[in-house]
Design a protein around this motif. Sequence first.
Motif, PDB file in Angstrom:
ATOM      1  N   LYS A   1       1.024  -0.954   0.107  1.00 42.75           N
ATOM      2  CA  LYS A   1      -0.135  -0.117   0.072  1.00 42.75           C
ATOM      3  C   LYS A   1       0.930   1.262  -0.068  1.00 42.75           C
ATOM      4  O   LYS A   1       0.606   1.927  -1.012  1.00 42.75           O
ATOM      5  N   LEU A   2       2.175   1.662   0.786  1.00 40.46           N
ATOM      6  CA  LEU A   2       2.704   2.433   0.982  1.00 40.46           C
ATOM      7  C   LEU A   2       3.356   2.719  -0.512  1.00 40.46           C
ATOM      8  O   LEU A   2       3.729   4.089  -0.306  1.00 40.46           O
ATOM      9  N   TRP A   3       3.765   2.010  -1.117  1.00 41.33           N
ATOM     10  CA  TRP A   3       4.836   1.702  -2.241  1.00 41.33           C
ATOM     11  C   TRP A   3       4.253   2.596  -3.048  1.00 41.33           C
ATOM     12  O   TRP A   3       4.951   2.871  -3.883  1.00 41.33           O
ATOM     13  N   ASP A   4       2.887   1.707  -3.150  1.00 37.74           N
ATOM     14  CA  ASP A   4       2.156   2.322  -4.317  1.00 37.74           C
ATOM     15  C   ASP A   4       1.641   3.981  -3.922  1.00 37.74           C
ATOM     16  O   ASP A   4       1.443   5.075  -5.037  1.00 37.74           O
ATOM     17  N   LYS A   5       1.425   4.300  -3.049  1.00 38.55           N
ATOM     18  CA  LYS A   5       1.355   6.043  -2.409  1.00 38.55           C
ATOM     19  C   LYS A   5       2.610   6.859  -2.593  1.00 38.55           C
ATOM     20  O   LYS A   5       2.573   7.617  -3.778  1.00 38.55           O
TER      21      LYS A   5
END
Length: 329
Positions: free
Chosen positions: A283-287
């Motif tokens: 989720k964080l890498w996508d953000k």
Amino acid sequence: MTSFNALLVEKQEDKSFTRSVTQRSLEDLPEGALLIKVHYSSLNYKDALSATGNPGVSRNFPHTPGIDAAGVVVSCDDDRFSEGDEVIVTGYDLGMNTAGGFGEYIRIPSEWAVAKPEGLSLKESMVIGTAGFTAGLSVLGLVEHGVTPDKGEILVTGATGGVGSVAVAILAKAGYSVVACTGKKEHESFLTSLGAIKVITRDELLENKERPMLKEQYAGAIDTVGGEYLAQAIKATQYGGAVTCCGLTASADLNVSVFPFILRGVSLLGIDSVQCPMPPRLKLWDKLASEWKLECLDDLTEEVSLGDVSQKIDAILKGQISGRTLLKL
């Protein structure tokens, strides 16, 4: 037999540690399903500790540090990835007791790797690296706690460091008003260029440090250094706010009363990027590749070669590094 260059840290008979760039072979790498040709890594404080024999980080020598790596899959025994896939590896045991990204190849368990998001290049992913990933987790912690931009200013300590500088930039990108605290006042223009609206010194933050509570100044804080700086951030956080904690370069001790917690409802959020589970990791890498993608990555970064990294290890231990140091292999 494939040979490659790597930074090798060796323990000497007198218990001192030396480091040099040397030739290694794939047979020197540990077992693992995933073999990666590393294109980029980055320098973190933990790498410097590993490179100087800190037993809290690395115990097995000879050893290649590098807790970050981004590159291309050479082979994958369990079919989780395919040859040619671009992947990112941060955290887990990479660069601690498993040969890390300061070598041109790594071999790891495939579940440690993340497929590189479309919105980032391999280079950009390592400008972010563990430091930026930790900064992102810290910002995400504030967001999920309900600390929104309209609540007030956010304090970032250790703001010129790897985690702090990326935290300043992400917060500004997300619409927050950021107060950056640093021991390097000469870097004020660097911090304002990242989006800080105000820069304060460590001495300013430590004013009235003997008091159990301070005036409510901040909606939240991201602390990267620990010790009395973390304590001051907690004391100065407003009712219902939150403070994230991810570092200990100042101290691992926290001398603070319970008053901010029981009178103001302040929350202290621990941030760990090493064992972060895969769903929030993805989720964080996508953000970081989309809504939080930073346009200032080049401004944050100094690029070095493997031959230069030993000098940079000495510099980061002396607190002489600002922003991010990118290693191109």
